[in-house]
Scaffold this motif. Structure first.
Motif, short mmCIF file in Angstrom:
data_model
loop_
_atom_site.label_atom_id
_atom_site.label_comp_id
_atom_site.label_asym_id
_atom_site.label_seq_id
_atom_site.Cartn_x
_atom_site.Cartn_y
_atom_site.Cartn_z
N SER A 95 2.61 1.35 -8.27
CA SER A 95 3.95 1.87 -8.01
C SER A 95 4.40 1.45 -6.61
O SER A 95 3.57 1.28 -5.70
CB SER A 95 3.98 3.39 -8.13
N PRO A 96 5.70 1.28 -6.38
CA PRO A 96 6.18 0.92 -5.04
C PRO A 96 5.76 1.92 -3.98
O PRO A 96 5.44 1.53 -2.85
CB PRO A 96 7.71 0.90 -5.22
N GLU A 97 5.72 3.20 -4.33
CA GLU A 97 5.34 4.23 -3.37
C GLU A 97 3.89 4.04 -2.90
O GLU A 97 3.61 4.10 -1.69
CB GLU A 97 5.51 5.62 -3.97
N GLN A 155 2.05 1.26 -3.25
CA GLN A 155 1.89 -0.06 -2.64
C GLN A 155 2.26 -0.07 -1.17
O GLN A 155 1.73 -0.86 -0.39
CB GLN A 155 2.72 -1.09 -3.41
N ARG A 156 3.15 0.83 -0.78
CA ARG A 156 3.51 0.93 0.64
C ARG A 156 2.34 1.49 1.45
O ARG A 156 2.21 1.19 2.65
CB ARG A 156 4.76 1.80 0.82
N LEU A 157 1.51 2.30 0.81
CA LEU A 157 0.32 2.82 1.48
C LEU A 157 -0.82 1.82 1.49
O LEU A 157 -1.52 1.68 2.49
CB LEU A 157 -0.14 4.11 0.79
N ASN A 158 -1.02 1.15 0.38
CA ASN A 158 -2.08 0.15 0.27
C ASN A 158 -1.64 -0.97 -0.65
O ASN A 158 -1.67 -0.82 -1.88
CB ASN A 158 -3.37 0.78 -0.26
N PRO A 159 -1.22 -2.10 -0.10
CA PRO A 159 -0.73 -3.21 -0.91
C PRO A 159 -1.77 -3.74 -1.89
O PRO A 159 -1.40 -4.38 -2.89
CB PRO A 159 -0.37 -4.28 0.14
#
Length: 232
Positions: free
Chosen positions: A62-64, A66-70
């Motif tokens: 999820s984009p959310e 992925q912002r924490l861990n790509p």
């Protein structure tokens, strides 16, 4: 040395000088990497908010998240404005920021031994039976090769750990106190036994400390089945 460490921890706690935590752990109940962080948090007595990431449903993409861990892997630890992914990095961060109930002994040899045991798990065992890798092997070569691949590499790593720890283990991996090696070993051995049906009794040292872990409250609180997102 052990008594002085415990006394120092007690003095810090009594004086109220332990840093307060505001921790959020992104975890999946079956992830052994998340499990080792949960175990460490419990050992350190650090409260945290548990946020489940369902790897089966693909929530790690999820984009959310992925912002924490790509890379899309759990665990991820958020501590205020600090975001740390990768379980080894998380545990070193916790050790630096929250030194109570230390994960690393003062003795240089035992400290190195703990780091070495953790390294065997993170580099020579766990990455070689990740579900994504096993799925790739099954798709290419079939389910029999998938299981053979996993068992071969797990047993090779467990044999190395058995030899490494044989002369140092007490109740736990490097003596009678729980340290970093135990945080990595406890979930790894449990997964080897339950998921891959490996006979742990062929490794007497590991088998003995595996039984010891089953009596540790922090370990029991961190097991997959005890997590809010567990499938029962």
């Amino acid at each position: 040395m052990e008594a002085s460490r415990k006394m120092h921890d007690q003095e810090q706690k009594a004086a109220g000088t332990w840093p307060l935590s505001n921790l959020v752990l992104y975890s999946f109940w079956q992830s052994s990497c998340s499990w080792r962080v949960r175990f460490a948090l419990k050992l350190k007595g650090l409260p945290y908010e548990y946020r489940a990431v369902d790897l089966v449903k693909g929530e790690q993409f999820s984009p959310e998240f992925q912002r924490l861990n790509p890379l899309g892997y759990v665990p991820v630890l958020v501590d205020g404005g600090v975001v740390v992914s990768d379980s080894f990095a998380i545990l070193m961060y916790l050790e630096d920021k929250y030194p109570q109930n230390t994960l690393l002994p003062e003795d240089p040899q035992l400290r190195a031994l703990n780091l070495q045991a953790a390294g065997v798990v993170t580099s020579s065992i766990q990455p070689l039976h990740m579900q994504s890798l096993l799925k790739y092997i099954e798709d290419k070569f079939g389910p029999e090769e998938r299981l053979l691949w996993a068992k071969t590499h797990i047993e090779k790593g467990l044999l190395a750990l058995e030899k490494l720890l044989k002369g140092f283990a007490g109740q736990y991996a490097t003596g009678n106190s729980l340290y970093l090696a135990d945080v990595f070993l406890a979930p790894q051995i449990a997964v080897a036994v339950s998921r891959f049906k490996i006979d742990i009794t062929q490794y007497p040292t590991l088998s003995r400390i595996h039984e010891s872990y089953k009596t540790v409250p922090a370990f029991l609180a961190s097991i997959p089945e005890a997590q809010a997102d567990a499938s029962h």
